[in-house]
Design a protein around this motif. Structure first.
Motif, PDB file in Angstrom:
ATOM      1  N   GLY A 130      -7.217   0.838  14.695  1.00  0.00           N
ATOM      2  CA  GLY A 130      -7.932   2.007  14.482  1.00  0.00           C
ATOM      3  C   GLY A 130      -7.495   3.388  15.299  1.00  0.00           C
ATOM      4  O   GLY A 130      -7.330   4.438  14.928  1.00  0.00           O
ATOM      5  N   THR A 131      -7.026   3.074  16.595  1.00  0.00           N
ATOM      6  CA  THR A 131      -6.771   4.227  17.342  1.00  0.00           C
ATOM      7  C   THR A 131      -5.050   4.299  17.082  1.00  0.00           C
ATOM      8  O   THR A 131      -4.626   5.197  17.404  1.00  0.00           O
ATOM      9  CB  THR A 131      -6.924   3.959  18.939  1.00  0.00           C
ATOM     10  OG1 THR A 131      -6.537   2.750  19.328  1.00  0.00           O
ATOM     11  CG2 THR A 131      -8.495   4.192  18.985  1.00  0.00           C
ATOM     12  N   HIS A 132      -4.349   3.283  16.829  1.00  0.00           N
ATOM     13  CA  HIS A 132      -3.085   3.356  16.636  1.00  0.00           C
ATOM     14  C   HIS A 132      -2.471   4.081  15.375  1.00  0.00           C
ATOM     15  O   HIS A 132      -1.402   4.614  15.285  1.00  0.00           O
ATOM     16  CB  HIS A 132      -2.076   1.900  16.917  1.00  0.00           C
ATOM     17  CG  HIS A 132      -1.844   1.588  18.314  1.00  0.00           C
ATOM     18  ND1 HIS A 132      -2.814   1.498  19.193  1.00  0.00           N
ATOM     19  CD2 HIS A 132      -0.655   1.350  18.899  1.00  0.00           C
ATOM     20  CE1 HIS A 132      -2.040   0.963  20.378  1.00  0.00           C
ATOM     21  NE2 HIS A 132      -1.194   1.066  20.041  1.00  0.00           N
ATOM     22  N   LEU A 133      -3.372   3.935  14.475  1.00  0.00           N
ATOM     23  CA  LEU A 133      -2.909   4.392  13.090  1.00  0.00           C
ATOM     24  C   LEU A 133      -3.820   5.403  12.781  1.00  0.00           C
ATOM     25  O   LEU A 133      -4.947   5.831  13.202  1.00  0.00           O
ATOM     26  CB  LEU A 133      -3.311   3.492  12.163  1.00  0.00           C
ATOM     27  CG  LEU A 133      -2.765   2.017  12.034  1.00  0.00           C
ATOM     28  CD1 LEU A 133      -2.893   1.201  10.737  1.00  0.00           C
ATOM     29  CD2 LEU A 133      -1.171   1.981  12.407  1.00  0.00           C
ATOM     30  N   ALA A 134      -3.104   6.497  12.011  1.00  0.00           N
ATOM     31  CA  ALA A 134      -3.966   7.560  11.401  1.00  0.00           C
ATOM     32  C   ALA A 134      -4.223   7.527   9.747  1.00  0.00           C
ATOM     33  O   ALA A 134      -3.061   6.934   9.451  1.00  0.00           O
ATOM     34  CB  ALA A 134      -3.034   8.910  11.614  1.00  0.00           C
ATOM     35  N   GLY A 145       4.596  -3.404   4.563  1.00  0.00           N
ATOM     36  CA  GLY A 145       3.648  -4.440   5.107  1.00  0.00           C
ATOM     37  C   GLY A 145       3.083  -3.886   6.507  1.00  0.00           C
ATOM     38  O   GLY A 145       3.603  -2.564   7.042  1.00  0.00           O
ATOM     39  N   ALA A 146       2.467  -4.941   7.129  1.00  0.00           N
ATOM     40  CA  ALA A 146       2.062  -4.456   8.541  1.00  0.00           C
ATOM     41  C   ALA A 146       3.000  -3.883   9.535  1.00  0.00           C
ATOM     42  O   ALA A 146       2.878  -3.206  10.403  1.00  0.00           O
ATOM     43  CB  ALA A 146       1.436  -5.428   9.149  1.00  0.00           C
ATOM     44  N   VAL A 147       4.331  -4.408   9.625  1.00  0.00           N
ATOM     45  CA  VAL A 147       5.353  -3.905  10.356  1.00  0.00           C
ATOM     46  C   VAL A 147       5.701  -2.515  10.294  1.00  0.00           C
ATOM     47  O   VAL A 147       5.768  -1.746  11.107  1.00  0.00           O
ATOM     48  CB  VAL A 147       6.628  -4.695  10.152  1.00  0.00           C
ATOM     49  CG1 VAL A 147       7.951  -4.342  10.874  1.00  0.00           C
ATOM     50  CG2 VAL A 147       6.492  -6.248  10.704  1.00  0.00           C
ATOM     51  N   CYS A 157      -6.184   2.346   3.811  1.00  0.00           N
ATOM     52  CA  CYS A 157      -7.133   0.973   4.017  1.00  0.00           C
ATOM     53  C   CYS A 157      -6.597  -0.102   4.074  1.00  0.00           C
ATOM     54  O   CYS A 157      -6.441  -0.966   4.733  1.00  0.00           O
ATOM     55  CB  CYS A 157      -8.380   1.225   3.204  1.00  0.00           C
ATOM     56  SG  CYS A 157      -8.031   0.897   1.598  1.00  0.00           S
ATOM     57  N   ARG A 158      -5.518  -0.413   2.931  1.00  0.00           N
ATOM     58  CA  ARG A 158      -4.901  -1.539   2.841  1.00  0.00           C
ATOM     59  C   ARG A 158      -3.760  -1.710   4.063  1.00  0.00           C
ATOM     60  O   ARG A 158      -3.648  -3.071   4.449  1.00  0.00           O
ATOM     61  CB  ARG A 158      -4.107  -1.215   1.541  1.00  0.00           C
ATOM     62  CG  ARG A 158      -2.760  -2.184   1.073  1.00  0.00           C
ATOM     63  CD  ARG A 158      -2.056  -1.595  -0.008  1.00  0.00           C
ATOM     64  NE  ARG A 158      -1.065  -2.404  -0.539  1.00  0.00           N
ATOM     65  CZ  ARG A 158       0.308  -2.533  -0.040  1.00  0.00           C
ATOM     66  NH1 ARG A 158       0.499  -1.875   1.085  1.00  0.00           N
ATOM     67  NH2 ARG A 158       1.029  -3.089  -0.594  1.00  0.00           N
ATOM     68  N   ASP A 159      -3.199  -0.947   4.503  1.00  0.00           N
ATOM     69  CA  ASP A 159      -2.348  -0.951   5.585  1.00  0.00           C
ATOM     70  C   ASP A 159      -2.989  -0.985   6.867  1.00  0.00           C
ATOM     71  O   ASP A 159      -2.569  -2.189   7.481  1.00  0.00           O
ATOM     72  CB  ASP A 159      -1.623   0.297   5.758  1.00  0.00           C
ATOM     73  CG  ASP A 159      -1.037   0.823   4.521  1.00  0.00           C
ATOM     74  OD1 ASP A 159      -0.198  -0.095   3.982  1.00  0.00           O
ATOM     75  OD2 ASP A 159      -1.095   1.925   4.177  1.00  0.00           O
ATOM     76  N   TYR A 160      -4.476  -0.884   7.178  1.00  0.00           N
ATOM     77  CA  TYR A 160      -5.161  -1.105   8.244  1.00  0.00           C
ATOM     78  C   TYR A 160      -5.588  -2.507   8.008  1.00  0.00           C
ATOM     79  O   TYR A 160      -5.297  -3.172   9.158  1.00  0.00           O
ATOM     80  CB  TYR A 160      -6.491  -0.213   8.333  1.00  0.00           C
ATOM     81  CG  TYR A 160      -6.250   1.320   8.679  1.00  0.00           C
ATOM     82  CD1 TYR A 160      -5.498   2.055   8.097  1.00  0.00           C
ATOM     83  CD2 TYR A 160      -7.115   1.489   9.996  1.00  0.00           C
ATOM     84  CE1 TYR A 160      -5.325   3.693   8.467  1.00  0.00           C
ATOM     85  CE2 TYR A 160      -6.908   3.013  10.487  1.00  0.00           C
ATOM     86  CZ  TYR A 160      -6.194   3.719   9.880  1.00  0.00           C
ATOM     87  OH  TYR A 160      -6.174   5.054  10.259  1.00  0.00           O
ATOM     88  N   ALA A 161      -5.786  -2.909   7.066  1.00  0.00           N
ATOM     89  CA  ALA A 161      -6.211  -4.293   6.816  1.00  0.00           C
ATOM     90  C   ALA A 161      -5.297  -5.180   7.149  1.00  0.00           C
ATOM     91  O   ALA A 161      -5.272  -6.422   7.562  1.00  0.00           O
ATOM     92  CB  ALA A 161      -6.893  -4.495   5.582  1.00  0.00           C
ATOM     93  N   HIS A 162      -4.047  -4.850   6.570  1.00  0.00           N
ATOM     94  CA  HIS A 162      -2.658  -5.768   6.855  1.00  0.00           C
ATOM     95  C   HIS A 162      -2.440  -5.833   8.134  1.00  0.00           C
ATOM     96  O   HIS A 162      -2.191  -7.053   8.624  1.00  0.00           O
ATOM     97  CB  HIS A 162      -1.678  -5.146   5.856  1.00  0.00           C
ATOM     98  CG  HIS A 162      -1.466  -5.278   4.611  1.00  0.00           C
ATOM     99  ND1 HIS A 162      -0.952  -4.922   3.563  1.00  0.00           N
ATOM    100  CD2 HIS A 162      -2.303  -6.322   3.961  1.00  0.00           C
ATOM    101  CE1 HIS A 162      -1.270  -5.407   2.212  1.00  0.00           C
ATOM    102  NE2 HIS A 162      -2.060  -6.306   2.314  1.00  0.00           N
TER     103      HIS A 162
END
Lengths: 264, 264, 264, 264
Positions: A130-134, A145-147, A157-162
């Motif tokens: 949550g703090t690393h992503l905007a 993907g997550a990388v 949301c999809r990217d946070y969850a991945h």
């Protein structure tokens, strides 16, 4: 708890295609629902397929034209108690998948979360992501993907969850993706959250903290967004023109990030 | 047809770990088999888990020490007729997976194989992959998927199979990976092949053409090598020290690349 | 300060090739040096080319055979005062390069080092890279850049330097790579460090902290390792069989990480 | 030959920034030109820097506001004969760069173009890139290099040129990128082409074949788009709002793809 949800999609089918929709609430709900699909105003036959984890796919073949999908459901109470996963299923959810490259993210996960386990680990990963992503609508591509999400430090949301799923799997915590209706989400849309197997249950990890976890309503469940896409197009081509999603609950619950919550 | 196979693994378990082995022949075979696992010479209890598609996982928890895995099996006749896949399962095998990035490889697949279908498509993809890649032992990394394989233009059986699977899925042909014992393979090792759903059956595509397809003996089946690895290590660390695989069939069959063959 | 350095390389040239060597100390040194190259024992003519930033390339054409390169130099005192870079040159060193993908690493750099500048920024980046990476000989591939290094959380001197350079450029600090002889390095080898333009001079940033900065002896300077490789092979093929590097200084200086140091 | 070109850019500078413009014709032209830059209607001082290969950068510092850049030039005749490159410079143009990953694309280049050289090789690479890619405006990202372009099988002029450059360098042909004004281009925009060193001169390779090569007018030259961007923003933030480019030649020449052409 009563939840009312709907999804309205308009598509241009440009080449005759087979479309798989994951818009209906998952099996195991007491749902009063209606799904209608029309092509240029005429009804299109739809077949329902049972995918894994209670995901219900609605599949149809449609020639060129304007396709309209309307889904509406009223869901009373919670989902039926899920069948507990087998040990094999839990092992399966440790494996890297297309958008959750837990193998590549292993060094990051082990360096950042050494020594943490269970609820503490979920809280730490959720907070870290949550703090690393905007949260930036439109900032990611379907093939991300997550990388790439971690490198871009932003996503939806999809990217946070991945990213949550990939980090947890790298730490040997079974994790999967759930597509959900999310009462309280603003702006309203389909939502995606991670689920982690901790303490004998699948626990929601939503690093976006954009909607209360206890009123999430499950649609599709799988290894990552490749399993839970609300629309997959095969053998042809279609373009999404418009989409409206709604999700309301009779009383929006509070959400305490320190508690473990399962999708009900 | 009688097949005799064996696998012998020696590992150093450096941190107590849970190990999942996929070395036994898949469910549905008439097999006379024996699996023994020892740690520093003492037997280790092993539990068998049923994974998807008949894959049998053997899971064990082992503290630090020298782990030895011995598997030997004599298999009479062919596998039992498999349960036909559901339509949902076939849809699942169209999705991109960790090492088969069919989304990223879509443009390549569509450009190279336009207009081909069914057996012609399988032959074309197999030939294309076989001629584009060089078989170079040790040339790829565990995190390499089909994209990197195509760029490197080389790999081992796993990489060939991943590229075949990714290209086929991009063309809306359900495809999956099978880990097999492969009589006739030289040098002998575990082998991996692609399977594509064509004409109502899973057909082998082995772009390496290193072993006859009709005497392949199935071990594990899944989306890609993440599902079929002969060894997965969780919650600890182990290093593979040595591995010997053998596979013989009473009579090595011929293989005509123009025919469709299923794993039996 | 007197420094004695040497490099000894043995190569198999398998296909006639043009080889470019960057093993000699950079222009601007008072060096007593000797470079000899032989193929199967016979001398090979070598031409010296002046590359950018004082880098001296030694280029030769050699047919198949065993190539031996011997370089030895005694360098008295420090390098001549360098010509100050133009503003255009500084702008050039803000641009992303092959192994320093400062564009892709921009989000990471801005999130981790917000508000820092000059010497504080150099110290912070050096420390961050030093603590995020583990120095693992043989852990990286020649095609790895800063992105893969950060994901792998390990590398060798080249990888540390690339990550430092990429992060600094992303923060609008001109940065480049220097290949150097490094008295005190253990195990001895060619070394690579980053240089950042701060306070009107190129300052060394060596996140490995494996050798004192003030006795580093410059060989090659460029945007990244593509410009500073000790060996480049063109139009043919050659395999490095053996390499020995030595570098000693009459008195190994101390190194205080809080000070700014330039390569002399 | 007389060429008239212009560029008009409107930007929002949101955080005070240093902007580097590469919009003026390269040094060595007989040009009657005018460059004006205003911020909120007031003139902004601009300094001209000489970058490599005759590239002229125009650099300015501007606080927040609406920045307008106007460049117009009339160029009589051809460019002055360029200074021949040194051997070191040619070696430099064999190296991989940020967007021309010739190391990663080496296997592809060697497999597809074995045995070709000089003009035949240029023709083959140009044709191969032209047929493998589809020209799709807006289809690529600024961080995309030749590898992603090849996988996506589409791009714009910059992507075509990057792929050409990467393939040629992998085959030991010095290659670089040129940003140009391109009379005849439709729709009109800045254009980018590859240049390869063949037969003692830099020859244009434009796999897009969208404009005659002999009336191209050079702006910037470098390793790839990182060196030739028409706008680079440092130490702040600016958003491009609008851009108009024009380029006309008194008589649009024919272009015969079988001939070698240099930018004049």
């Amino acid at each position: 708890m009563q939840r009312d949800v709907s999804a309205h999609l308009t598509l241009d089918v440009t080449t005759p295609a087979t479309l798989a929709l994951a818009v209906a609430v998952a099996a195991g709900h007491d749902a009063d629902e209606r799904l209608t699909v029309t092509l240029d105003g005429r009804p299109v036959p739809v077949r329902e397929l049972a995918d894994e984890h209670g995901t219900r796919l609605h599949v149809l073949d449609a020639g060129p034209g304007a396709l309209v999908v309307d889904y509406v459901a009223r869901v009373a109470g919670s989902a039926a108690e899920p069948v507990p996963p087998t040990e094999a299923e839990l092992l399966r959810h440790l494996r890297p998948s297309r958008y959750c490259e837990s193998d590549t993210l292993g060094p990051t996960a082990r360096a950042e979360f050494a020594g943490l386990a269970d609820a503490d680990l979920l809280a730490a990963v959720s907070s870290w992501v949550g703090t690393h992503l905007a949260y930036v609508p439109g900032s990611s591509l379907p093939t991300d993907g997550a990388v790439r999400t971690l490198l871009a430090r932003r996503g939806v949301c999809r990217d946070y969850a991945h990213l949550v799923v990939a980090l947890l799997r790298a730490l040997d915590v079974p994790a999967r993706l759930a597509a959900v209706y999310a009462p309280g989400l603003d702006p309203m849309d389909f939502h995606a959250v991670a689920e982690a197997w901790v303490g004998g249950a699948w626990r929601v990890v939503d690093a976006t903290t954009l909607a209360p976890r206890s009123s999430l309503l499950r649609i599709a469940t799988g290894r990552d967004a490749s399993d839970t896409a609300f629309l997959s197009v095969h053998h042809g081509a279609a373009t999404l023109r418009e989409m409206t999603v709604s999700a309301v609950v009779d009383e929006l619950p509070a959400d305490d990030v320190r508690t473990l919550v399962s999708i009900a």
